[in-house]
Write an enzyme that holds these catalytic residues in place. Structure first.
Site, PDB file in Angstrom:
ATOM      1  N   LYS A  46      45.723  53.819  44.813  1.00 27.06           N
ATOM      2  CA  LYS A  46      44.570  54.705  44.802  1.00 27.06           C
ATOM      3  C   LYS A  46      43.270  53.957  45.079  1.00 27.06           C
ATOM      4  CE  LYS A  46      46.434  57.488  40.978  1.00 27.06           C
ATOM      5  NZ  LYS A  46      46.973  56.728  39.826  1.00 27.06           N
ATOM      6  N   GLY A  47      43.226  52.680  44.834  1.00 21.00           N
ATOM      7  CA  GLY A  47      41.962  51.957  44.771  1.00 21.00           C
ATOM      8  C   GLY A  47      41.057  52.043  45.987  1.00 21.00           C
ATOM      9  N   GLU A 102      42.310  48.476  52.189  1.00 21.78           N
ATOM     10  CA  GLU A 102      42.626  48.098  50.814  1.00 21.78           C
ATOM     11  C   GLU A 102      41.326  47.893  50.046  1.00 21.78           C
ATOM     12  OE1 GLU A 102      44.647  47.947  48.566  1.00 21.78           O
ATOM     13  OE2 GLU A 102      46.580  47.088  49.053  1.00 21.78           O
ATOM     14  N   ASP A 106      44.498  40.232  46.198  1.00 21.05           N
ATOM     15  CA  ASP A 106      44.496  39.357  45.028  1.00 21.05           C
ATOM     16  C   ASP A 106      45.610  38.317  45.206  1.00 21.05           C
ATOM     17  OD1 ASP A 106      44.443  38.335  42.442  1.00 21.05           O
ATOM     18  OD2 ASP A 106      44.450  40.250  41.441  1.00 21.05           O
ATOM     19  N   LYS A 134      40.052  37.899  46.677  1.00 17.87           N
ATOM     20  CA  LYS A 134      40.034  36.817  45.678  1.00 17.87           C
ATOM     21  C   LYS A 134      40.946  35.715  46.182  1.00 17.87           C
ATOM     22  CE  LYS A 134      39.791  39.370  41.285  1.00 17.87           C
ATOM     23  NZ  LYS A 134      40.644  39.663  40.100  1.00 17.87           N
ATOM     24  N   PHE A 155      37.893  40.032  36.705  1.00 14.31           N
ATOM     25  CA  PHE A 155      38.493  41.353  36.852  1.00 14.31           C
ATOM     26  C   PHE A 155      37.387  42.375  37.074  1.00 14.31           C
ATOM     27  CE2 PHE A 155      40.672  45.245  36.091  1.00 14.31           C
ATOM     28  CZ  PHE A 155      41.942  44.992  36.589  1.00 14.31           C
ATOM     29  N   VAL A 156      37.475  43.075  38.193  1.00 17.52           N
ATOM     30  CA  VAL A 156      36.383  43.977  38.557  1.00 17.52           C
ATOM     31  C   VAL A 156      36.822  45.435  38.569  1.00 17.52           C
ATOM     32  CG1 VAL A 156      34.940  42.354  39.833  1.00 17.52           C
ATOM     33  CG2 VAL A 156      36.856  43.455  41.001  1.00 17.52           C
ATOM     34  N   ASP A 162      40.049  50.171  39.195  1.00 13.48           N
ATOM     35  CA  ASP A 162      40.221  50.623  37.815  1.00 13.48           C
ATOM     36  C   ASP A 162      40.621  49.499  36.869  1.00 13.48           C
ATOM     37  OD1 ASP A 162      42.921  50.332  38.928  1.00 13.48           O
ATOM     38  OD2 ASP A 162      43.595  51.285  37.083  1.00 13.48           O
ATOM     39  N   ARG A 168      36.979  54.067  37.860  1.00 17.47           N
ATOM     40  CA  ARG A 168      37.004  54.162  39.332  1.00 17.47           C
ATOM     41  C   ARG A 168      35.746  54.835  39.876  1.00 17.47           C
ATOM     42  NH1 ARG A 168      42.309  52.863  41.214  1.00 17.47           N
ATOM     43  NH2 ARG A 168      43.980  53.554  39.851  1.00 17.47           N
TER      44      ARG A 168
END
Ligand code: PRP
Length: 178
Positions: A46-47, A102, A106, A134, A155-156, A162, A168
């Site tokens: 979903k991001g 995307e 990561d 990252k 962590f963002v 999310d 989100r």
């Protein structure tokens, strides 16, 4: 927000203004690279959906759109290495010029699975854009063709990203200390 930190308590890493400027520049770059050629854009759920909505409006091209649901993380902050397809493509990509969108690259595990999954559907070309990268976290050596921002190992959340399915909707990208 229950036990979760309130959004305004989280430190801003990338402001909405900075994100908007960078997304506009990425759109111009992609438009120049694909000039005169149709482009099939696939957002990875979903991001990516917030980034994709903004990026698409900066593409001056003949664009078609689809979504693919690919999930790797559970409720925590570490990649499980397990990938699940939560939504398949609606239309064939055979012979199309495909751009994956995307939110974050990561460990590279998701992208590695994604590339093999989509390449098996025989697109004419396959490129990847990611808002965030990252590079210090990489386990599988993959790279994106279009990167919004390289970020450190924090962590963002926000702008589609999310933590345990929250945050989100935040317009800025902020840091969560798990
Ligand atoms: C995130 C992100 C990428 C992946 C990147 O998805 O959208 O797909 O993790 O991590 P990796 O490079 O370590 O594989 P997530 O599984 O959190 O799902 P979501 O987009 O639905 O939040």
């Amino acid at each position: 927000m229950g036990a979760a930190a309130r959004a305004e308590e989280l430190k801003v890493l990338l402001s909405r203004q900075k994100i908007a400027r960078r997304v506009r520049a990425l759109g111009a770059q992609i438009t120049a690279d694909y000039r005169g050629r149709p482009l099939h854009v696939i957002g990875i759920l979903k991001g990516s959906w917030v980034f994709m909505a903004d990026l698409l409006r900066h593409l001056d091209l003949d664009v078609t759109v689809d979504f693919l649901g690919f999930a790797s993380y559970g409720l925590g902050t570490a990649s499980s290495g397990e990938i699940r397809i939560t939504k398949d493509l609606d239309a064939s990509i055979e012979g199309l010029e495909v751009l994956i969108v995307e939110d974050i690259l990561d460990t590279g595990r998701t992208f590695n699975h994604l590339e093999r999954f989509l390449a098996a559907h025989r697109p004419k070309s396959l490129k990847v854009s990611t808002l965030l990268d990252k590079p210090t976290r990489r386990i599988v050596p993959v790279r994106a063709d279009y990167v919004g921002f390289e970020i450190p190992d924090v962590f963002v959340v926000g702008y589609g990203l999310d933590f345990g399915h929250r945050y989100r909707n935040l317009p800025d990208i902020r840091i969560v200390q798990p």
